[in-house]
Design an enzyme around this catalytic site. Structure first.
Site, PDB file in Angstrom:
ATOM      1  N   LYS A 100       0.854  -1.190   0.000  1.00 32.93           N
ATOM      2  CA  LYS A 100       0.000   0.000   0.000  1.00 32.93           C
ATOM      3  C   LYS A 100       0.889   1.239   0.000  1.00 32.93           C
ATOM      4  O   LYS A 100       1.658   1.460   0.931  1.00 32.93           O
ATOM      5  CB  LYS A 100      -0.912   0.008   1.231  1.00 32.93           C
ATOM      6  CG  LYS A 100      -1.645   1.339   1.411  1.00 32.93           C
ATOM      7  CD  LYS A 100      -2.547   1.370   2.619  1.00 32.93           C
ATOM      8  CE  LYS A 100      -2.939   2.797   2.958  1.00 32.93           C
ATOM      9  NZ  LYS A 100      -3.863   2.889   4.103  1.00 32.93           N
ATOM     10  N   GLY A 161      -8.525   8.686   9.865  1.00 33.94           N
ATOM     11  CA  GLY A 161      -8.815   8.714  11.300  1.00 33.94           C
ATOM     12  C   GLY A 161      -9.933   9.651  11.705  1.00 33.94           C
ATOM     13  O   GLY A 161     -10.210   9.793  12.899  1.00 33.94           O
ATOM     14  N   GLY A 188     -11.635   7.319   6.374  1.00 36.81           N
ATOM     15  CA  GLY A 188     -12.814   8.154   6.553  1.00 36.81           C
ATOM     16  C   GLY A 188     -14.050   7.444   7.062  1.00 36.81           C
ATOM     17  O   GLY A 188     -14.990   8.086   7.519  1.00 36.81           O
TER      18      GLY A 188
END
Lengths: 257, 66
Positions: A100, A161, A188
């Site tokens: 990622k 967050g 989110g």
């Protein structure tokens, strides 16, 4: 009716939920949440070993990388070079090429630096990585990242967050419609309905960390998210009814006494 | 001789291999990755790579993250 599996870079997943491994009380709680969520992939970070305390708990002792796909991230990286360096270490530690990428900008909003993200994605792809890329919800940048060869496009729903839910459904839907690689909302999500909403828009999956880890009962929220993702996916596949401006009785009017 | 280990000054004997360093620190070999002067040290070479004065060594592992 079986759904087809989620395929990312040739790997098949039954679960469309990916969870993070940060912010939990401890790794044992993290492992229990993973089990409850049904997720088959977790994001992980690379950090220095505490050389003063080599006996500190190791994530790999709680979540077995042979059973759960580890997705190393580049959290905390602010340049392409930082990201490539971090993921080369991750590849050496774990042998994984699926990663990622996230190149952040201002710590206040943790929005991705898209110019740097595109540059880093090129560097990683050239180095043989399969890149799932955290990005803004801009369809133009999303298309550029797909054209480069990224394995999955992961637009944010809201700042990392924040738990604010999907702030720009129009853009998420545009990205879903144009993409031929999986689109996974990353960041989110705050509660189950946010995950359902993302899946109803046609996203292929949802990635979340804080929504589970900072719930009052993380294990229960992990279970809720499992159901939320399934519900949203099923609703998307089922195809929702048309919205109408006025009521339409469910009981027939004919034969009224 | 002096090296920098995870950003801190560290003292090792000359001739120390990466395997010996990890052993002295009681760090399990299989769970970490090692970088020496910004280059990856492959796990297969931990026994052969001998640390030099001034080396900057990073030892990292997976931790929880989002």
């Amino acid at each position: 009716m079986q759904d087809k599996p989620l395929v990312i870079a040739g790997r098949e997943f039954t679960s469309r939920l990916i969870i993070g491994t940060g912010k939990y009380k401890d790794y044992a709680q993290n492992a229990a949440a993973l089990k409850a969520s049904g997720a088959e992939m977790v994001t992980v970070a690379m950090r220095r070993v505490n050389v003063m305390n080599p006996d500190e708990p190791m994530l790999v002792d709680f979540i077995n990388p042979k059973e759960t796909v580890y997705l190393p991230n580049t959290a905390g990286c602010f340049t392409g070079e930082d990201a490539v360096r971090t993921l080369r270490l991750a590849r050496e530690a774990g042998g994984w090429s699926l990663v990622k990428l996230e190149v952040l900008s201002d710590p206040k909003h943790l929005y991705p630096d898209m110019e740097e993200t595109v540059r880093a994605a090129k560097m990683l792809l050239d180095d043989g990585f399969e890149v799932m890329v955290y990005c803004s919800d801009d369809p133009v940048f999303a298309q550029k990242l797909e054209d480069l060869g990224c394995a999955a496009i992961m637009p944010l729903g809201a700042p990392i967050g924040s738990g604010l839910g999907l702030q720009n459904k129009v853009n998420i839907r545009l990205i879903v419609e144009q993409s031929s690689v999986p689109v996974i909302v990353d960041a989110g999500v705050g509660t189950a309905s946010d995950a359902t909403e993302a899946m109803e828009l046609g996203c292929d999956g949802v990635l979340m960390n804080t929504a589970i880890a900072e719930a009052q009962d993380p294990i229960r929220m992990a279970r809720a998210m499992k159901h939320a993702v399934i519900a949203g996916r099923e609703a998307y596949l089922a195809g929702r009814m048309a919205k109408k401006r006025y009521a339409d009785p469910s009981s027939p009017l004919a034969g009224l006494i | 001789m002096k090296i920098t280990l995870n950003g801190e000054a560290h003292e090792v004997e000359s001739g120390t291999t990466v395997t010996a360093l990890l052993g002295a620190l009681k760090i399990p070999l299989v769970k970490v990755a090692v970088e020496r002067n910004l280059c990856i040290v492959p796990q297969s070479t931990f026994d052969e790579v001998i640390l030099q004065e001034g080396d900057r060594i990073e030892i990292v592992r997976f931790i929880g993250g989002g």
